[in-house]
Design a protein around this motif. Structure first.
Motif, PDB file in Angstrom:
ATOM      1  N   ALA A  96      42.165  39.308  52.030  1.00  0.00           N
ATOM      2  CA  ALA A  96      41.698  38.382  51.056  1.00  0.00           C
ATOM      3  C   ALA A  96      40.747  37.184  51.394  1.00  0.00           C
ATOM      4  CB  ALA A  96      43.134  37.831  50.599  1.00  0.00           C
ATOM      5  N   ALA A  97      41.010  36.934  52.902  1.00  0.00           N
ATOM      6  CA  ALA A  97      40.036  35.979  53.501  1.00  0.00           C
ATOM      7  C   ALA A  97      38.406  36.536  53.670  1.00  0.00           C
ATOM      8  CB  ALA A  97      40.445  35.515  54.837  1.00  0.00           C
ATOM      9  N   ASP A  98      38.465  37.836  53.766  1.00  0.00           N
ATOM     10  CA  ASP A  98      37.001  38.206  53.889  1.00  0.00           C
ATOM     11  C   ASP A  98      36.376  38.354  52.460  1.00  0.00           C
ATOM     12  OD1 ASP A  98      37.237  38.402  56.448  1.00  0.00           O
ATOM     13  OD2 ASP A  98      37.671  40.372  56.668  1.00  0.00           O
ATOM     14  N   LEU A  99      37.381  38.863  51.623  1.00  0.00           N
ATOM     15  CA  LEU A  99      36.921  38.986  50.126  1.00  0.00           C
ATOM     16  C   LEU A  99      36.459  37.308  49.791  1.00  0.00           C
ATOM     17  CD1 LEU A  99      39.743  40.955  48.256  1.00  0.00           C
ATOM     18  CD2 LEU A  99      37.112  41.644  48.421  1.00  0.00           C
ATOM     19  N   ALA A 100      37.148  36.412  50.121  1.00  0.00           N
ATOM     20  CA  ALA A 100      36.657  35.072  49.445  1.00  0.00           C
ATOM     21  C   ALA A 100      35.347  34.603  50.359  1.00  0.00           C
ATOM     22  CB  ALA A 100      37.731  34.215  49.594  1.00  0.00           C
ATOM     23  N   ALA A 101      35.271  34.983  51.534  1.00  0.00           N
ATOM     24  CA  ALA A 101      34.029  34.915  52.300  1.00  0.00           C
ATOM     25  C   ALA A 101      32.665  35.401  51.889  1.00  0.00           C
ATOM     26  CB  ALA A 101      34.303  35.020  53.833  1.00  0.00           C
TER      27      ALA A 101
END
Length: 240
Positions: A96-101
């Motif tokens: 999810a962090a990579d998606l948001a980044a």
């Protein structure tokens, strides 16, 4: 995760049955996303293709809630589907962090919908990219090489199948047929919802009822769905 060869073969045979029966692109697309979800442990799968204006539209999704996250990408004009479609390359984001980044607004809103990872495969036909197959997961983790290979194979098989169902090789004709399938999806979703409510069944079971009726009566899926929708708006007879 290991993908069983017999499960892949069964999925291919089921999708191929649409071709053998000279079926409809919409039916093939629905089978494709359902099998991808089962084979690849995806919590949601969506297939988007170009319409006649070469703009992406949702052709099929499972479960029905997938429409929200797919349409979100189109609304925001950002997300893995659009990037895979524009670049013609596979995209995989494992957290999810990579998606948001990578896609700030889409990643934030996708997380709110329970999306934690995504694997997107471009759909090619006639030497160009015509859409994308999106596999979403509600848990983090990268797709294995085997899973990625299966996803790419299913996307390729789906593209070939849709093209073959048109019985022509001219791109303009293919686009016209895909546009008809896209238009049919709206009516189909309305009919599925109506039958699901009427018989208190899951929308997937409602779709099976529609498909069975179309096959039995040797009619187009769209026509049967339209008939169901028309019955909803038809005025009740006035008793004398």
């Amino acid at each position: 995760m290991d993908v069983r060869a017999d499960a892949v073969a069964a999925a291919v045979n089921d999708i191929a049955a649409v071709l053998a029966e000279h079926g409809e692109p919409l039916d093939l697309a629905h089978r494709l996303v359902r099998h991808c979800a089962e084979l690849l442990s995806a919590s949601a799968v969506g297939l988007l293709v170009e319409d006649s204006r070469r703009e992406l539209q949702l052709l099929a999704a499972t479960p029905s809630q997938t429409r929200e996250v797919e349409l979100l990408q189109l609304q925001l004009e950002q997300g893995p589907c659009l990037d895979a479609y524009r670049t013609g390359t596979v995209l995989s984001v494992a957290s999810a962090a990579d998606l948001a980044a990578r896609w700030p607004e889409f990643g934030r809103r996708a997380a709110a919908l329970g999306i934690r990872a995504v694997h997107t495969v471009p759909v090619h036909s006639g030497g160009r990219t015509i859409g994308a197959l999106n596999l979403f997961r509600d848990h983090e983790g990268a797709y294995s090489r085997v899973e990625s290979d299966v996803a790419r194979a299913m996307a390729s098989f789906g593209a070939v199948g849709i093209t073959q169902l048109e019985h022509v090789a001219e791109g303009a004709r293919v686009q016209a047929q895909l546009q008809e399938a896209l238009d049919s999806r709206i009516v189909l979703e309305q009919a599925k919802g109506a039958l699901a409510q009427r018989f208190r069944v899951h929308p997937d079971a409602a779709f099976q009822r529609l498909r069975a009726r179309a096959r039995t009566e040797r009619r187009r899926l769209r026509d049967v769905a339209q008939e169901v929708v028309d019955e909803l708006v038809r005025p009740a007879p006035v008793e004398g």
